[in-house]
Design an enzyme around this catalytic site. Structure first.
Site, PDB file in Angstrom:
ATOM      1  CB  ILE A   1      -1.131   0.036   1.142  1.00  0.00           C
ATOM      2  CG1 ILE A   1      -0.282  -0.056   2.598  1.00  0.00           C
ATOM      3  CG2 ILE A   1      -2.102  -1.066   1.106  1.00  0.00           C
ATOM      4  CD1 ILE A   1      -1.269   0.211   3.834  1.00  0.00           C
TER       5      ILE A   1
ATOM      6  CG  HIS B   1       6.277  -8.908   5.266  1.00  0.00           C
ATOM      7  ND1 HIS B   1       6.299  -8.772   6.464  1.00  0.00           N
ATOM      8  CD2 HIS B   1       6.675  -7.544   4.627  1.00  0.00           C
ATOM      9  CE1 HIS B   1       6.552  -7.574   6.955  1.00  0.00           C
ATOM     10  NE2 HIS B   1       6.934  -6.759   5.705  1.00  0.00           N
TER      11      HIS B   1
ATOM     12  CG  HIS C   1       8.928  -5.514   1.257  1.00  0.00           C
ATOM     13  ND1 HIS C   1       8.135  -4.446   1.126  1.00  0.00           N
ATOM     14  CD2 HIS C   1       9.306  -5.941   2.624  1.00  0.00           C
ATOM     15  CE1 HIS C   1       7.925  -4.235   2.525  1.00  0.00           C
ATOM     16  NE2 HIS C   1       8.421  -5.069   3.385  1.00  0.00           N
TER      17      HIS C   1
ATOM     18  N   GLY D   1      13.939  -3.307  10.597  1.00  0.00           N
ATOM     19  CA  GLY D   1      13.100  -2.734  10.057  1.00  0.00           C
ATOM     20  C   GLY D   1      11.854  -3.158   9.789  1.00  0.00           C
ATOM     21  CD  GLN D   2       9.266  -8.673  10.938  1.00  0.00           C
ATOM     22  OE1 GLN D   2      10.103  -8.988  11.453  1.00  0.00           O
ATOM     23  NE2 GLN D   2       8.067  -9.657  10.699  1.00  0.00           N
TER      24      GLN D   2
END
Length: 118
Positions: A34, A102, A104, A95-96
């Site tokens: 998003i 998941h 990227h 940085g999660q």
């Protein structure tokens, strides 16, 4: 209440939150990010909840392998014939932000990315 009861990605898998789906099978799902950082930016997740890559063990091995083999196919289908980048942020220092494993997948012309590349 399980930790995944409030997981946004579990809710996307369950159809409780809409997403722009890229791919889905019995074990995994891919959907557009998003807040894309590149012309092509989607996430690939296992449908079964696991907090992060650091929490994976032998039980997740098969789905992880299938996910990694699916990435190039999905990237090519999204128009990333000239290459793509995969990122798995793990834990707070990695940085999660969403604690459901998941991957990227980012692609498209590098001069159009919103992140710097080494």
């Amino acid at each position: 209440m399980n930790s995944h009861d409030n997981c946004i990605f579990c809710k996307i898998v369950a159809g409780q939150i809409p997403s722009r789906k890229v791919y889905e099978d019995d074990d995994m799902m891919a959907f557009h990010d998003i807040h894309p950082k590149a012309p092509v930016h989607f996430l690939l997740i296992p449908k079964s909840h696991v907090d992060s890559l650091a929490e994976c063990g032998p039980a997740e091995g098969e789905v992880l392998a299938r996910m990694m083999l699916k990435v190039p196919e999905l990237a090519r289908a999204a128009g990333c014939g000239n290459g793509f980048r995969t990122v798995i942020n793990t834990g707070p220092d990695g940085g999660q932000e969403v604690y459901h494993l998941h991957v990227h997948v980012l692609g498209g012309p590098r001069n159009q990315w919103k992140v710097s590349l080494p």
